[in-house]
Enzyme design. Sequence first.
Site, PDB file in Angstrom:
ATOM      1  N   HIS A  42       0.832  -1.212   0.000  1.00 27.83           N
ATOM      2  CA  HIS A  42       0.000   0.000   0.000  1.00 27.83           C
ATOM      3  C   HIS A  42       0.864   1.258   0.000  1.00 27.83           C
ATOM      4  O   HIS A  42       0.478   2.268  -0.571  1.00 27.83           O
ATOM      5  CB  HIS A  42      -0.946   0.002   1.211  1.00 27.83           C
ATOM      6  CG  HIS A  42      -2.165  -0.853   1.011  1.00 27.83           C
ATOM      7  ND1 HIS A  42      -3.444  -0.396   1.227  1.00 27.83           N
ATOM      8  CD2 HIS A  42      -2.296  -2.129   0.599  1.00 27.83           C
ATOM      9  CE1 HIS A  42      -4.312  -1.364   0.952  1.00 27.83           C
ATOM     10  NE2 HIS A  42      -3.642  -2.430   0.582  1.00 27.83           N
ATOM     11  N   GLY A  90       4.831   6.092  -4.313  1.00 35.18           N
ATOM     12  CA  GLY A  90       6.082   5.344  -4.296  1.00 35.18           C
ATOM     13  C   GLY A  90       6.454   4.855  -2.909  1.00 35.18           C
ATOM     14  O   GLY A  90       5.807   5.196  -1.915  1.00 35.18           O
TER      15      GLY A  90
END
Length: 324
Positions: free
Chosen positions: A65, A71
């Site tokens: 997640h 990123g």
Amino acid sequence: METPNFVFFSLLLLLTSTTISSAQLTRGFYHNVCPNVEQLVRSAVAQKFQQTFVTAPATLRLYFHDCFVRGCDASILLANSNSEKDHPDDISLAGDGFDTVIKAKAAVDSDPKCRNKVSCADILALATRDVVNLAGGPFYDVELGRRDGRISTIASVQRHLPHPDFNLDQLNSMFNFNGLSQTDMIALSGAHTIGFSHCSRFSNRIYNFSPRNRIDPTLNLQYAFQLRQMCPLRVDPRIAINMDPVTPDKFDNQYFKNLQQGRGLFTSDQVLFTDSRSKATVNSFASDETTFQKAFIDAITKLGRVGVKTGNQGEIRFDCTRPN
């Protein structure tokens, strides 16, 4: 006087060299700064894992997640108001994952040499490798050198995480967006071998799939009735169901064998077998655990490079839950 072409070319060279260097993660990044970082993280994670098995799926899912939103920059750990972790797609992230990183960070900082030298993003990447391995999965080398992001917003989560009802095209386009192939996506889905889910995420498959079929026809009927017993209509929303009913506490290739029998919990799991484009990969992972493990290591290494901040981007957070 320099010609405009020369100036432009130098600028172009400068731009390309910065983009390339920004993605340079290396295995020995902390070699001189904090040589025993891996042992420090490992011992903290192992201790947490002994207290509760949930440490493994919780940390692994936290990493995924984190990387798919802004990123791999530990932005998921930031606890300001309206941060990523408050989004409906993240609210179900188990607290044990966050706690694992906090404890590993404390262990790293307890060594004066390492104090505030190792990013929360790298600690999460290492902790993820350790939980996979502690749960019976492969040990692999982790590339390091990520820096921590300073921003975390609810809005940035929107449409960046896969949903349980996704079909193959939706899964592929989301993973491709992050530089991951269909094979990577299938290998990473194999993490569901130690996952768990709340009933609401799949109840439509066992109660009201369509006007013609109450139960999703791709779901093994016996399994569907077992799920109905575990998830009655007005079930306690806190009840969690193992995603791999056979070996829920072992990181293995059983998930893929389950798909072959119609025992994928989510639509997005079962579609990997029912769609002819991905079926062969599922069969290959189901028949050979080593093939799956190699593909998983490949995929999670590529996942760890998604949108990383390096060099002088971001920061090394002193407290993983808030920017410096």
